[in-house]
Design a protein around this motif. Sequence first.
Motif, PDB file in Angstrom:
ATOM      1  N   ASN A   2       0.487  -1.503  -0.057  1.00  0.00           N
ATOM      2  CA  ASN A   2      -0.275  -0.338  -0.134  1.00  0.00           C
ATOM      3  C   ASN A   2       0.977   1.528   0.396  1.00  0.00           C
ATOM      4  N   GLU A   3       2.146   1.036   0.711  1.00  0.00           N
ATOM      5  CA  GLU A   3       3.092   1.879   0.459  1.00  0.00           C
ATOM      6  C   GLU A   3       3.119   2.538  -0.781  1.00  0.00           C
ATOM      7  N   LYS A   4       3.218   1.699  -1.547  1.00  0.00           N
ATOM      8  CA  LYS A   4       3.232   1.945  -3.147  1.00  0.00           C
ATOM      9  C   LYS A   4       2.580   3.435  -3.718  1.00  0.00           C
ATOM     10  N   TYR A   5       1.341   2.896  -3.514  1.00  0.00           N
ATOM     11  CA  TYR A   5       0.297   3.579  -4.407  1.00  0.00           C
ATOM     12  C   TYR A   5       0.643   5.145  -3.668  1.00  0.00           C
ATOM     13  N   SER A   6       0.418   5.914  -4.959  1.00  0.00           N
ATOM     14  CA  SER A   6      -0.228   7.632  -5.041  1.00  0.00           C
ATOM     15  C   SER A   6      -1.153   7.887  -6.343  1.00  0.00           C
ATOM     16  N   GLU A   7      -1.711   8.841  -6.091  1.00  0.00           N
ATOM     17  CA  GLU A   7      -2.423   9.440  -6.871  1.00  0.00           C
ATOM     18  C   GLU A   7      -1.720   9.189  -7.864  1.00  0.00           C
ATOM     19  N   GLU A   8      -0.537  10.569  -7.597  1.00  0.00           N
ATOM     20  CA  GLU A   8      -0.078  10.557  -8.801  1.00  0.00           C
ATOM     21  C   GLU A   8       0.679   9.455  -9.952  1.00  0.00           C
ATOM     22  N   SER A   9       1.259   8.034  -8.928  1.00  0.00           N
ATOM     23  CA  SER A   9       1.673   7.295  -9.508  1.00  0.00           C
ATOM     24  C   SER A   9       0.633   6.400 -10.522  1.00  0.00           C
ATOM     25  N   LYS A  37     -11.964   7.993  -4.128  1.00  0.00           N
ATOM     26  CA  LYS A  37     -12.047   9.146  -4.304  1.00  0.00           C
ATOM     27  C   LYS A  37     -13.621   9.503  -3.691  1.00  0.00           C
ATOM     28  N   ILE A  50      -6.299   0.044  -2.374  1.00  0.00           N
ATOM     29  CA  ILE A  50      -5.305   0.772  -2.343  1.00  0.00           C
ATOM     30  C   ILE A  50      -4.727  -0.419  -2.489  1.00  0.00           C
ATOM     31  N   ALA A  54      -2.161  -0.419  -5.877  1.00  0.00           N
ATOM     32  CA  ALA A  54      -0.488  -0.555  -5.346  1.00  0.00           C
ATOM     33  C   ALA A  54      -0.395  -1.694  -6.543  1.00  0.00           C
TER      34      ALA A  54
END
Length: 128
Positions: A2-9, A37, A50, A54
């Motif tokens: 989950n730490e690999k997910y971001s909206e930008e990525s 969202k 997420i 991810a």
Amino acid sequence: MNEKYSEESFWKKIKKFGKKAGSKVVYVALLLFYCLKDEKVPAWTKTVIIGALAYFISPIDAVPDIMPVAGYTDDLGSLLAALGVVAVYINDDIRDKAKSKLSDWFGSESLIDLKEIDKKLAKDQGTE
């Protein structure tokens, strides 16, 4: 993961590999993204989403994305599994946003390929 997910990525992956992944993969990813969202969606649901997103954006896959044809099958499988879990939270607004964005990128003809996904979604929602 989950730490690999971001909206930008997420948007970066979609913009770079969307055409290669295909309209079905992108549509399911967009359904999950717009569900994430939605403020009315509970936290546990967002955790499932997420995790799936991810995996989708991760460069490390069970089947590498660079492999012709098969490269995005594991991504689609992961996204569809998450969609099945959170289907009850996918409403018409989320579906419309995903289809609109997909149509913007791929053209309206891309929406023809989505019947299979929408049918699975309706089944998972119990509205079939």
